[in-house]
Design an enzyme around this catalytic site. Structure first.
Site: not given
Ligand SMILES: [Fe+3]
Lengths: 209, 246
Positions: B111, B150, B160, B163, B165
């Protein structure tokens, strides 16, 4: 017995906003600049009618630690007690310079959040019972699986608060106090302090709206 | 039934069985961030049935193009995809002018956030966020690159699934919703503690976007379809007319 099925759709399931909610909803807080226009925690312009106030506080977890990664949104009526939305047809003036919505992130170190806004007027409630001035608050963060809804009322509105139909729904009088922001004056500024306790002693009242 | 008077009735009671409970101990952070007391149920007033109205001119022309909206000296690395769908309410009506905001990791699962320490590299040409307003049919689309999975600190080896959000705002503040979209075929979905915080198979399934071949752009991008349902409003009919409301 066989019956026809109603064909309502089901609401999409909520999922936590996670630790990086800022990227999408407040990229400056995440540390970068991408959009020309950003939503913010300042709801007023110089043209907005009403008493300028700052709302400030922390959101605190069940161990007493402030959340440093929380995102909050508020939605409120204008100084005359009217929402800037077509469903509100109360006979009160609109204020074109006031949408009534803002978004804030807590500080990554202190956990403090702030909103710069105006004090809302009272809004008509159900069955013609006036609601005391209040601001609707919605809270999301990592570890919060579905956004939490609560309301901010004002400590200097004791008389209106005592008659408020929503505060009076809360059976435990002691818990009503968790929704009252405390008014302070600092260097000529009006500040309302509103801490949210997600869990534990003095847990804030949250609503299923 | 007068349609204009139905438009802003109160919302149906939220069906909590499709949502994760506040306390989901396998997702460890929820343990201290979940209220212990019951929520107080509120009949809707103007405070719940109204909400912020957004305008097209508040968004920029590239805000829904994550491939270009942060491109500096090239294009982001990764699989080019389109994500699109309809935002409807529980009555099946389109939710127009819904603000859809998205954020995601880059193709490597990193991110662009000052708190993300994962060792996968930042992509200099990828910001990872976008936003769009639904049109009169409730339709939205954006273009992006497929995010990578990640690792995260929960159990020592939790990952995870890929995805995106999603944040949605309808036309009433009580419709406000944040969720996550997953990708068809991802084997990490089945073991993810955040996915599994939802104790409802069918509700989980609606978060998994199928590959949508009809929407591919030939020789350019694949596509995934993600339809979203926000809370519906009752027709005002006889009783339950909210004071001060249309
Ligand atoms: Fe996330």
């Amino acid at each position: 017995m066989m019956v026809n099925q109603l064909n309502y759709l089901k609401e999409t399931a909520s999922q936590t906003a996670g630790p990086y909610v800022h990227i999408g909803l407040a990229p400056h807080a995440a540390g970068f600049d991408i959009f020309e226009n950003n939503f913010s925690n300042v709801l007023t312009t110089p043209a907005t009618r009403g008493e300028r106030i700052r709302i400030e506080g922390r959101v605190i977890d069940g161990s007493g630690t402030p959340l440093r990664d929380v995102l909050l949104e508020i939605w409120q009526a204008n100084a005359d007690g009217r929402y800037n939305h077509p469903a509100d047809t109360q006979d009160k003036p609109l204020d074109d310079s006031f949408r009534g919505w803002g978004r804030a992130c807590s500080d990554f170190e202190s956990g403090l959040y702030t909103f710069e806004t105006i004090k809302p007027g009272a809004v008509e409630g159900r069955h013609g019972r006036t609601m005391a001035p209040h601001i609707n608050l919605w809270i999301v963060a990592r570890g919060i699986n579905i956004g939490l809804n609560t309301r901010i009322y004002f400590s200097d509105e004791a008389e209106a608060n005592a008659k408020d139909p929503v505060l009076n729904l809360i059976e435990w009088e002691v818990r009503r106090k968790t929704l009252i922001a405390q008014r302070e004056e600092r260097d000529g500024e009006v500040v309302y302090r509103f801490d949210v306790r997600i869990q534990g002693n003095n847990e804030t009242v949250f609503f299923d709206v | 039934m007068n349609r204009s008077s139905d438009q802003y009735g109160e919302f149906y009671q939220r069906d909590r069985s499709v949502h994760p409970p506040a306390y989901a101990p396998d997702y460890k952070t929820s343990i201290l961030r979940s209220p212990k007391n019951a929520l107080i149920s509120l009949q809707n007033s103007l405070s719940e049935i109204t909400g912020p109205v957004f305008r097209q001119d508040e968004l920029g022309p590239l805000d829904n193009d994550l491939i270009l909206n942060y491109a500096k000296d090239g294009l982001p690395i990764g699989e080019r995809i389109i994500v699109h769908g309809f935002v409807r309410d529980e009555n099946g009506r389109p939710v127009k002018n819904s603000l859809v905001e998205v954020w995601q990791a880059n193709a490597g699962g990193r991110y662009r956030h000052k708190k993300d320490q994962y060792l996968a590299p930042i992509d200099p040409n990828f910001g990872g966020c976008g936003r769009v307003l639904t049109d009169d049919n409730g339709y939205y689309f954006f273009r992006t690159i497929k995010p990578g999975p990640y690792p995260w600190r929960n159990r020592v080896n939790d990952w995870r699934p890929a995805h995106i959000h999603f944040s949605l705002s309808g036309d009433g503040f009580a419709q406000r919703l944040i969720t996550q979209m997953y990708f068809e075929g991802d084997p990490l979905i089945a073991t993810c503690p955040i996915v599994r915080s939802i104790n409802n198979e069918e509700a989980v399934r609606t978060l998994i976007a199928p590959l949508d071949r009809h929407a591919f752009v030939q020789l350019d991008s694949m596509a995934y379809r993600f339809d979203i349902v926000l809370r519906g409003r009752r027709a005002t009919l006889f009783e339950n007319r909210i004071q001060g409301a249309k």
